[in-house]
Design a protein around this motif. Structure first.
Motif, mmCIF file in Angstrom:
data_model
loop_
_atom_site.group_PDB
_atom_site.id
_atom_site.type_symbol
_atom_site.label_atom_id
_atom_site.label_comp_id
_atom_site.label_asym_id
_atom_site.label_seq_id
_atom_site.Cartn_x
_atom_site.Cartn_y
_atom_site.Cartn_z
ATOM 1 N N HIS A 146 0.374 3.325 3.393
ATOM 2 C CA HIS A 146 -0.962 3.431 4.010
ATOM 3 C C HIS A 146 -1.161 2.362 5.076
ATOM 4 N N ASP B 186 1.988 4.441 -2.166
ATOM 5 C CA ASP B 186 1.473 5.122 -3.360
ATOM 6 C C ASP B 186 2.608 5.704 -4.207
ATOM 7 N N VAL C 113 -5.110 3.079 -3.720
ATOM 8 C CA VAL C 113 -3.857 3.672 -3.238
ATOM 9 C C VAL C 113 -3.020 4.163 -4.426
ATOM 10 N N ASN D 170 -9.755 7.416 -1.296
ATOM 11 C CA ASN D 170 -8.333 7.561 -0.962
ATOM 12 C C ASN D 170 -8.012 8.944 -0.413
ATOM 13 N N LEU E 10 0.818 -1.212 0.000
ATOM 14 C CA LEU E 10 0.000 0.000 0.000
ATOM 15 C C LEU E 10 0.856 1.269 0.000
#
Ligand code: SAM
Ligand code: SF4
Length: 338
Positions: A20, A14, A312, A281, A12
């Motif tokens: 995340h 980005d 993400v 998001n 996760l």
């Protein structure tokens, strides 16, 4: 600073290197208050029961999210405590492997009834929203006469054993200036962690404009003038959106969430699941990912994981845009989950 190893290992991460780990789950868009900055007074169109995710659906989503690296959950709404048997959901989420922090944001009205059960179910932390200690002003803001129940709820949460309870106070110009010192004293006396939040353009009827933002700087000015000097406290490597300040006289601590004047997009590690199962998001994103459709059509854990990774992967650099400017959106906090 991100741990470089975590950065490469986390699914996760980005496009901007943000990992995340935090998921906010809205369990309902209904509420027992009608705060004027969040909901219209009347005629609100709530989701019907079939629209909203069941607790089992939320659990399935969280199991996949936790395998991808989500570690912290916050249950919110609307008002999470108006959803039936929300303690059952807390219990289910507390036992998902990988989740090491489970929190809830509530207006506090129903805490007298639920605080002990929430604690027993495995809730780690509570944030309680309280903008004023004046009963008349509370009624004006929320359109309900519920301040006594909120204050009882805060006391009940402390009796139930919740520690480091956070109080969230929204700061709005011409409304909140007189509340800053009394709220700070109230929090100090009770060992509560008070944070002031700048008003964001996520209000019910499009009333927001920059004028109404009482900034973190102005709040600091009021506090240091009336209560004494403060100094910033910098938790090393913290991704927390609140900047923390300590009174030099040892008289406690306050936090500022300067979402408007000092947005924390570059450190944002959050995703949000709305009660109808849409993954967001960013609070200001105009695009959403439909987890409910997958959950209800036999989607596999791998397909759910793909949906979360896609959300993400598409996250913009700042505030739902790539240039950091606000794109106004037609949505309130109660609809997405604050
Ligand atoms: N009903 C619960 C409560 O009030 O704590 C949880 C949901 S509420 C949407 C979560 C938080 O969002 C509250 O602290 C509220 O003050 C904040 N909020 C609502 N509208 C906001 C806005 N336009 N800007 C900043 N914060 C907002
Ligand atoms: Fe309800 Fe929270 Fe919105 Fe107030 S801020 S109307 S308590 S959801």
């Amino acid at each position: 600073m991100l741990n470089p190893e975590r950065r490469t290992l986390s699914p996760l991460t980005d496009r901007f290197g943000r990992v995340h780990t935090d998921l906010r789950i809205s369990v309902t868009d209904r509420c027992n208050l009608r705060c004027y900055y969040c909901m219209p007074a009347e005629g609100v169109q709530f989701h019907c029961h079939d629209d909203i995710l069941s607790y089992e659906e939320i659990e399935r989503f969280v199991q996949v999210a936790a395998r991808l690296g989500i570690r912290r959950l916050r249950v919110t709404g609307g008002e999470p405590l108006v959803r039936k048997q929300v303690t059952r959901l807390v219990e289910m989420l507390a036992s998902v492997p990988g989740i090491d922090d489970l929190a809830m944001t509530t207006n506090g009205i129903l805490l007298t009834q639920y605080a002990a059960a929430l604690r027993a179910a495995g809730l780690d932390r509570l944030n309680i929203s309280l903008d004023t200690l004046s009963r008349a002003k509370f009624r004006r803001i929320t359109r309900r006469d519920e301040l006594p129940r909120v204050l009882e709820g805060i006391a009940a949460a402390q009796r139930a054993g919740f520690e480091r309870i956070k109080l969230n106070a929204l700061a709005i110009r011409d409304l909140s200036e007189d509340e800053i010192v009394p709220l700070t004293r109230f929090a100090r006396e009770r060992d509560l962690l008070l944070r002031f939040i700048e008003f964001m353009p996520l209000d019910a009827v499009g009333r927001w404009n920059n004028h109404w933002v009482l900034s973190g700087e102005e709040i600091l000015e009021i506090l240091s003038r009336d209560l004494g000097p403060l100094e910033p406290v910098c938790p090393a490597g913290s991704a927390a959106p609140a900047s923390e300040y300590r009174f030099l006289d040892g008289g406690g601590w306050i936090g500022l969430i300067r979402s408007v004047t000092r947005p924390f997009c570059e450190r944002c590690d959050r995703l949000r699941l709305s009660c109808d199962g849409k993954l967001h998001n960013c609070l200001f994103s105009t695009r959403q990912w439909d987890a409910r459709k997958l959950l209800r059509s036999g989607g596999t854990p791998e397909q759910l994981a793909e949906l979360i990774r896609a959300a993400v992967g598409a996250k913009k650099k700042a505030r739902g845009t790539d240039n950091g400017e606000f794109a106004p959106i037609d949505r309130s906090m109660y609809q997405i989950g604050g």
